[in-house]
Write an enzyme that holds these catalytic residues in place. Structure first.
Site, short mmCIF file in Angstrom:
data_model
loop_
_atom_site.label_atom_id
_atom_site.label_comp_id
_atom_site.label_asym_id
_atom_site.label_seq_id
_atom_site.Cartn_x
_atom_site.Cartn_y
_atom_site.Cartn_z
N GLU A 167 8.97 37.94 10.20
CA GLU A 167 8.82 39.29 10.76
C GLU A 167 10.02 39.65 11.63
O GLU A 167 10.51 40.78 11.60
CB GLU A 167 7.54 39.38 11.60
CG GLU A 167 6.26 39.18 10.84
CD GLU A 167 5.81 37.71 10.78
OE1 GLU A 167 6.69 36.81 10.73
OE2 GLU A 167 4.59 37.47 10.76
N CYS A 208 10.92 33.46 12.64
CA CYS A 208 9.84 33.96 11.80
C CYS A 208 10.33 35.08 10.88
O CYS A 208 11.28 35.81 11.22
CB CYS A 208 8.73 34.55 12.66
SG CYS A 208 7.84 33.35 13.66
N ASN A 265 10.86 33.52 6.62
CA ASN A 265 11.13 32.63 7.75
C ASN A 265 12.30 31.70 7.42
O ASN A 265 12.47 31.26 6.29
CB ASN A 265 9.87 31.86 8.19
CG ASN A 265 9.14 31.13 7.10
OD1 ASN A 265 9.13 31.55 5.96
ND2 ASN A 265 8.53 30.01 7.44
N CYS A 319 6.42 37.53 17.58
CA CYS A 319 6.71 38.61 16.62
C CYS A 319 6.03 39.90 17.05
O CYS A 319 6.60 40.98 16.96
CB CYS A 319 6.28 38.21 15.21
SG CYS A 319 7.38 36.97 14.49
N CYS A 376 2.70 36.06 14.70
CA CYS A 376 2.57 35.30 15.95
C CYS A 376 2.84 36.19 17.16
O CYS A 376 3.33 37.32 17.02
CB CYS A 376 3.53 34.11 15.94
SG CYS A 376 5.24 34.54 16.29
N GLU A 380 14.03 28.31 8.84
CA GLU A 380 13.84 27.18 9.75
C GLU A 380 15.16 26.45 10.01
O GLU A 380 16.18 26.72 9.38
CB GLU A 380 12.77 26.25 9.18
CG GLU A 380 11.42 26.97 9.10
CD GLU A 380 10.26 26.08 8.73
OE1 GLU A 380 10.48 24.92 8.30
OE2 GLU A 380 9.12 26.54 8.86
N1 THU Z 1 6.09 31.92 11.01
C1 THU Z 1 6.47 33.18 10.63
O1 THU Z 1 7.41 33.36 9.87
N2 THU Z 1 5.78 34.22 11.14
C2 THU Z 1 4.72 34.11 12.00
O2 THU Z 1 4.25 35.11 12.51
C3 THU Z 1 4.17 32.80 12.29
C4 THU Z 1 4.98 31.63 11.88
C5 THU Z 1 6.86 30.79 10.49
C6 THU Z 1 7.64 30.03 11.55
C7 THU Z 1 7.78 28.67 10.91
O3 THU Z 1 8.89 28.70 10.04
C8 THU Z 1 6.51 28.53 10.08
O4 THU Z 1 6.00 29.84 9.91
C9 THU Z 1 5.44 27.65 10.70
O5 THU Z 1 5.13 28.07 11.98
#
Ligand code: THU
Length: 160
Positions: free
Chosen positions: A75, A73, A62, A115, A112, A64
């Site tokens: 994925e 994310c 991920n 994704c 999520c 940010e």
């Molecule tokens: N996140 C992912 O990388 N994948 C997911 O399926 C759920 C959330 C990341 C996004 C953000 O950087 C952190 O997790 C918190 O939500």
């Protein structure tokens, strides 16, 4: 009035140790990249590894951003990379591991909704189910034989 009932199915491995040797190697690649996640805001680190039909493994974490919604994310980082660089290869497996950086999550963390929708696009495009494995940092590993099990009643091109 009638009802529609939708069933789904997941396999549960009691722990990482229950995975096969190759599954362990792929999940280890997801774990390795998780540790390099750029997650200074949520401090929630996610790693994902994709296995292509040519045997290549692609990794993503991920990413940010100070403007929170601009982050992405793990994925989607890795699946868009696969789509951009290997458009003619099929995605066979996807391994995911996620945990807060200050402790080891023992719960399997599912991808999520956004994704899932993105993964669905590639599964439909390639007409081959993508096997999806997901875990926390330790504990149970869940496996879905297809994205469809994680996103029943999905919106796709057939709805357009
Ligand atoms: N996140 C992912 O990388 N994948 C997911 O399926 C759920 C959330 C990341 C996004 C953000 O950087 C952190 O997790 C918190 O939500």
């Amino acid at each position: 009035m009638k009802e529609i009932q939708i069933e789904t199915k997941l396999s549960v491995f009691e722990s990482f140790d229950e995975l096969s040797q190759s599954e362990k190697e792929y999940m280890n690649q997801a774990i390795e990249i998780r540790k390099k996640a750029y997650a200074p805001y949520s401090k929630f680190q996610v790693g994902a590894a994709i296995v292509l039909d040519n045997g290549m493994v692609l990794q993503g974490s991920n990413q940010e951003n100070a403007a929170y919604p601009s982050g992405l994310c793990a994925e989607r980082v890795v699946i868009f990379y696969a789509g951009a660089n290997y458009p003619n290869n099929k995605i066979v497996k996807l391994f995911i591991t996620a945990t807060p950086s200050d402790r080891d999550s023992e719960n399997p963390i599912p991808p999520c909704g956004s994704c899932r929708q993105s993964i669905a696009e590639y599964e439909i495009k390639q007409d081959l189910p993508i096997e999806i494995y997901f875990m926390g940092a330790k504990g149970e590993v869940y496996k879905s034989d297809s994205l469809k099990n994680l996103l029943p009643f999905m919106f796709d091109k057939s709805n357009l």
